[in-house]
Design a protein around this motif. Structure first.
Motif, PDB file in Angstrom:
ATOM      1  N   ALA A   1       0.845  -1.185   0.000  1.00  0.00           N
ATOM      2  CA  ALA A   1       0.000   0.000   0.000  1.00  0.00           C
ATOM      3  C   ALA A   1       0.886   1.242   0.000  1.00  0.00           C
ATOM      4  O   ALA A   1       2.049   1.193   0.405  1.00  0.00           O
ATOM      5  N   ARG A   2       0.330   2.352  -0.456  1.00  0.00           N
ATOM      6  CA  ARG A   2       1.080   3.605  -0.435  1.00  0.00           C
ATOM      7  C   ARG A   2       0.128   4.759  -0.154  1.00  0.00           C
ATOM      8  O   ARG A   2      -1.089   4.655  -0.355  1.00  0.00           O
ATOM      9  N   VAL A   3       0.699   5.843   0.323  1.00  0.00           N
ATOM     10  CA  VAL A   3      -0.082   7.020   0.650  1.00  0.00           C
ATOM     11  C   VAL A   3       0.508   8.220  -0.090  1.00  0.00           C
ATOM     12  O   VAL A   3       1.727   8.326  -0.275  1.00  0.00           O
ATOM     13  N   GLN A   4      -0.358   9.096  -0.520  1.00  0.00           N
ATOM     14  CA  GLN A   4       0.063  10.314  -1.213  1.00  0.00           C
ATOM     15  C   GLN A   4      -0.587  11.500  -0.503  1.00  0.00           C
ATOM     16  O   GLN A   4      -1.810  11.620  -0.458  1.00  0.00           O
ATOM     17  N   ALA A   5       0.264  12.369   0.070  1.00  0.00           N
ATOM     18  CA  ALA A   5      -0.249  13.508   0.829  1.00  0.00           C
ATOM     19  C   ALA A   5       0.630  14.728   0.582  1.00  0.00           C
ATOM     20  O   ALA A   5       1.862  14.608   0.493  1.00  0.00           O
ATOM     21  N   PRO A   6       0.028  15.903   0.474  1.00  0.00           N
ATOM     22  CA  PRO A   6       0.822  17.134   0.312  1.00  0.00           C
ATOM     23  C   PRO A   6       1.683  17.399   1.548  1.00  0.00           C
ATOM     24  O   PRO A   6       1.372  16.939   2.652  1.00  0.00           O
ATOM     25  N   ALA A   7       2.754  18.139   1.365  1.00  0.00           N
ATOM     26  CA  ALA A   7       3.631  18.490   2.481  1.00  0.00           C
ATOM     27  C   ALA A   7       3.146  19.732   3.215  1.00  0.00           C
ATOM     28  O   ALA A   7       3.643  20.052   4.299  1.00  0.00           O
ATOM     29  N   THR A   8       2.184  20.433   2.620  1.00  0.00           N
ATOM     30  CA  THR A   8       1.620  21.629   3.239  1.00  0.00           C
ATOM     31  C   THR A   8       0.103  21.568   3.203  1.00  0.00           C
ATOM     32  O   THR A   8      -0.487  20.876   2.364  1.00  0.00           O
ATOM     33  N   ALA A   9      -0.545  22.282   4.116  1.00  0.00           N
ATOM     34  CA  ALA A   9      -2.003  22.349   4.163  1.00  0.00           C
ATOM     35  C   ALA A   9      -2.434  23.777   4.438  1.00  0.00           C
ATOM     36  O   ALA A   9      -1.818  24.478   5.256  1.00  0.00           O
ATOM     37  N   PHE A  10      -3.475  24.216   3.745  1.00  0.00           N
ATOM     38  CA  PHE A  10      -4.027  25.544   3.946  1.00  0.00           C
ATOM     39  C   PHE A  10      -5.401  25.396   4.602  1.00  0.00           C
ATOM     40  O   PHE A  10      -6.298  24.741   4.048  1.00  0.00           O
ATOM     41  N   ARG A  11      -5.562  25.985   5.763  1.00  0.00           N
ATOM     42  CA  ARG A  11      -6.757  25.745   6.557  1.00  0.00           C
ATOM     43  C   ARG A  11      -8.038  26.127   5.831  1.00  0.00           C
ATOM     44  O   ARG A  11      -9.075  25.510   6.041  1.00  0.00           O
ATOM     45  N   GLN A  12      -7.981  27.116   4.954  1.00  0.00           N
ATOM     46  CA  GLN A  12      -9.187  27.550   4.268  1.00  0.00           C
ATOM     47  C   GLN A  12      -9.520  26.680   3.055  1.00  0.00           C
ATOM     48  O   GLN A  12     -10.596  26.823   2.465  1.00  0.00           O
ATOM     49  N   SER A  13      -8.618  25.751   2.698  1.00  0.00           N
ATOM     50  CA  SER A  13      -8.815  24.966   1.469  1.00  0.00           C
ATOM     51  C   SER A  13      -9.109  23.493   1.705  1.00  0.00           C
ATOM     52  O   SER A  13      -9.456  22.776   0.776  1.00  0.00           O
TER      53      SER A  13
ATOM     54  N   SER B   1     -18.435 -24.176   7.283  1.00  0.00           N
ATOM     55  CA  SER B   1     -18.346 -23.436   8.529  1.00  0.00           C
ATOM     56  C   SER B   1     -19.346 -22.292   8.482  1.00  0.00           C
ATOM     57  O   SER B   1     -20.152 -22.190   7.561  1.00  0.00           O
ATOM     58  N   GLY B   2     -19.279 -21.415   9.470  1.00  0.00           N
ATOM     59  CA  GLY B   2     -20.082 -20.205   9.419  1.00  0.00           C
ATOM     60  C   GLY B   2     -19.428 -19.195   8.495  1.00  0.00           C
ATOM     61  O   GLY B   2     -18.506 -19.500   7.747  1.00  0.00           O
ATOM     62  N   ASP B   3     -19.902 -17.961   8.538  1.00  0.00           N
ATOM     63  CA  ASP B   3     -19.308 -16.909   7.719  1.00  0.00           C
ATOM     64  C   ASP B   3     -17.899 -16.593   8.205  1.00  0.00           C
ATOM     65  O   ASP B   3     -17.584 -16.749   9.391  1.00  0.00           O
ATOM     66  N   ALA B   4     -17.059 -16.120   7.275  1.00  0.00           N
ATOM     67  CA  ALA B   4     -15.686 -15.751   7.624  1.00  0.00           C
ATOM     68  C   ALA B   4     -15.346 -14.429   6.968  1.00  0.00           C
ATOM     69  O   ALA B   4     -15.551 -14.247   5.770  1.00  0.00           O
ATOM     70  N   THR B   5     -14.847 -13.484   7.757  1.00  0.00           N
ATOM     71  CA  THR B   5     -14.442 -12.183   7.248  1.00  0.00           C
ATOM     72  C   THR B   5     -13.042 -11.848   7.756  1.00  0.00           C
ATOM     73  O   THR B   5     -12.594 -12.368   8.774  1.00  0.00           O
ATOM     74  N   ALA B   6     -12.381 -10.967   7.038  1.00  0.00           N
ATOM     75  CA  ALA B   6     -11.048 -10.516   7.438  1.00  0.00           C
ATOM     76  C   ALA B   6     -10.911  -9.036   7.134  1.00  0.00           C
ATOM     77  O   ALA B   6     -11.426  -8.545   6.127  1.00  0.00           O
ATOM     78  N   THR B   7     -10.227  -8.329   8.004  1.00  0.00           N
ATOM     79  CA  THR B   7      -9.916  -6.922   7.783  1.00  0.00           C
ATOM     80  C   THR B   7      -8.412  -6.743   7.832  1.00  0.00           C
ATOM     81  O   THR B   7      -7.772  -7.100   8.824  1.00  0.00           O
ATOM     82  N   LEU B   8      -7.854  -6.215   6.752  1.00  0.00           N
ATOM     83  CA  LEU B   8      -6.430  -5.935   6.660  1.00  0.00           C
ATOM     84  C   LEU B   8      -6.247  -4.427   6.719  1.00  0.00           C
ATOM     85  O   LEU B   8      -6.806  -3.693   5.905  1.00  0.00           O
ATOM     86  N   THR B   9      -5.500  -3.962   7.699  1.00  0.00           N
ATOM     87  CA  THR B   9      -5.313  -2.526   7.908  1.00  0.00           C
ATOM     88  C   THR B   9      -3.843  -2.158   7.813  1.00  0.00           C
ATOM     89  O   THR B   9      -2.991  -2.825   8.394  1.00  0.00           O
ATOM     90  N   TYR B  10      -3.554  -1.108   7.079  1.00  0.00           N
ATOM     91  CA  TYR B  10      -2.191  -0.599   6.885  1.00  0.00           C
ATOM     92  C   TYR B  10      -2.079   0.758   7.569  1.00  0.00           C
ATOM     93  O   TYR B  10      -2.750   1.714   7.180  1.00  0.00           O
ATOM     94  N   LYS B  11      -1.271   0.834   8.624  1.00  0.00           N
ATOM     95  CA  LYS B  11      -1.015   2.103   9.298  1.00  0.00           C
ATOM     96  C   LYS B  11       0.286   2.680   8.739  1.00  0.00           C
ATOM     97  O   LYS B  11       1.370   2.169   8.979  1.00  0.00           O
ATOM     98  N   PHE B  12       0.162   3.751   7.969  1.00  0.00           N
ATOM     99  CA  PHE B  12       1.327   4.330   7.313  1.00  0.00           C
ATOM    100  C   PHE B  12       2.237   5.037   8.316  1.00  0.00           C
ATOM    101  O   PHE B  12       1.793   5.492   9.377  1.00  0.00           O
ATOM    102  N   ARG B  13       3.486   5.128   7.956  1.00  0.00           N
ATOM    103  CA  ARG B  13       4.442   5.871   8.775  1.00  0.00           C
ATOM    104  C   ARG B  13       3.991   7.329   8.864  1.00  0.00           C
ATOM    105  O   ARG B  13       3.584   7.926   7.853  1.00  0.00           O
ATOM    106  N   PRO B  14       4.032   7.954  10.055  1.00  0.00           N
ATOM    107  CA  PRO B  14       3.607   9.351  10.182  1.00  0.00           C
ATOM    108  C   PRO B  14       4.384  10.271   9.240  1.00  0.00           C
ATOM    109  O   PRO B  14       5.582  10.089   9.002  1.00  0.00           O
ATOM    110  N   LEU B  15       3.675  11.260   8.694  1.00  0.00           N
ATOM    111  CA  LEU B  15       4.255  12.201   7.738  1.00  0.00           C
ATOM    112  C   LEU B  15       4.300  13.606   8.320  1.00  0.00           C
ATOM    113  O   LEU B  15       3.379  14.018   9.034  1.00  0.00           O
ATOM    114  N   GLY B  16       5.346  14.332   8.020  1.00  0.00           N
ATOM    115  CA  GLY B  16       5.443  15.714   8.454  1.00  0.00           C
ATOM    116  C   GLY B  16       4.566  16.628   7.608  1.00  0.00           C
ATOM    117  O   GLY B  16       4.341  16.371   6.428  1.00  0.00           O
ATOM    118  N   LEU B  17       4.039  17.687   8.212  1.00  0.00           N
ATOM    119  CA  LEU B  17       3.147  18.603   7.528  1.00  0.00           C
ATOM    120  C   LEU B  17       3.342  20.015   8.063  1.00  0.00           C
ATOM    121  O   LEU B  17       3.583  20.195   9.273  1.00  0.00           O
TER     122      LEU B  17
END
Length: 264
Positions: free
Chosen positions: A159-171, A245-261
């Motif tokens: 998995a990968r994440v794409q995020a800007p390095a800056t954020a503008f509160r009004q946008s 068997s009964g029903d079977a479900t799975a959840t795979l979660t990816y916690k990305f490395r924290p990014l500076g902003l």
């Protein structure tokens, strides 16, 4: 998409009805649940299994939680009593309780409501830490109350994440997350953390049913100009083969490395 939204709404309704402050879930021993035969002559042990694997990119490890529930119920977990048992990657797990920060018990019921696919309630579950990360196949073998063994295999896709390095509160602030392969319903969440001048932790957050999350200006207004940290998670809920068997479900979660902003 409409059906997915209805599923999320139904999950939220069940969660609120259960209560988030550790309201009790019944636990029933597996040897008290009788197998039945359906109209097609197929046997079912009437025990549903739910798996959750959460990979932390920062730690390079995964957390595994499994909860068994009585078929047809949401709030009745199952304790595996011999001959019933669960092994993960060849290691037998015992039942336990997993405490949340709020002091509630986290049960892997896998509802896509909180962080993601979880709600807080008491019950019986099975927890361990898994070594290895992306691409590794994890094998779950569980034996039901009749002595029959079932095998499920899960693999966390890249998995990968794409995020800007800056954020503008009004946008607003938009983050995109991608799974390379895999299939199923996707849920994503993003939170921005910042320390106020008095040391308080201030957060702005948002979530979505897909891979794109936008934090609205009204949320960003909680933050001040300056440095902050982005925490992003992407989850994928899959339906597993559960013949016999009964029903079977799975959840795979990816916690990305924290990014500076930087907030403007």
């Amino acid at each position: 998409m409409k059906s997915l939204n209805l599923f999320f709404q139904a999950a939220l309704t069940l969660t609120l009805a259960a209560g988030l402050s550790a309201c009790g879930m019944d636990t029933e021993d597996s040897n008290t649940i009788a197998p039945t035969m359906n109209q097609n002559g197929q046997m079912s042990n009437n025990i549903d299994r739910n798996y959750s694997i959460t990979f932390s990119e920062a730690d390079g490890q995964s957390s595994f939680v499994s909860t068994f529930t009585k078929s047809g119920t949401w709030l009745s977990t199952v304790r595996l009593v011999p001959p019933a048992r669960l092994t993960v990657n060849g290691v037998a797990l015992s039942d336990s309780q997993l405490m949340s920060r709020e002091g509630a018990v986290t049960a892997g019921v896998l509802l896509p409501v909180l962080s993601p696919f979880f709600f807080l309630a008491s019950g019986t579950h099975y927890h361990t830490r898994l070594a290895g990360g992306i691409g590794q196949v994890h094998e779950m073998n569980w034996t039901d109350q009749t002595g029959k063994t079932f095998t499920d295999r899960l693999q966390l896709p890249p998995a990968r994440v794409q995020a800007p390095a800056t954020a503008f509160r009004q946008s607003g602030f938009t983050v995109q997350m991608y799974f390379s392969g895999g299939n199923g319903e996707t849920s994503s969440s993003v939170r921005i953390e910042q320390r106020a001048a008095d040391g308080r932790l201030v957060m702005a957050s948002a979530s979505s049913n897909g891979g794109v999350v936008t934090i609205a200006p009204v949320e960003l207004a909680k933050l001040s100009p300056g440095a902050a940290t982005v925490h992003a998670e992407a989850g994928q809920r899959q339906k597993l083969n559960s013949a016999g068997s009964g029903d079977a479900t799975a959840t795979l979660t990816y916690k990305f490395r924290p990014l500076g902003l930087v907030i403007h």
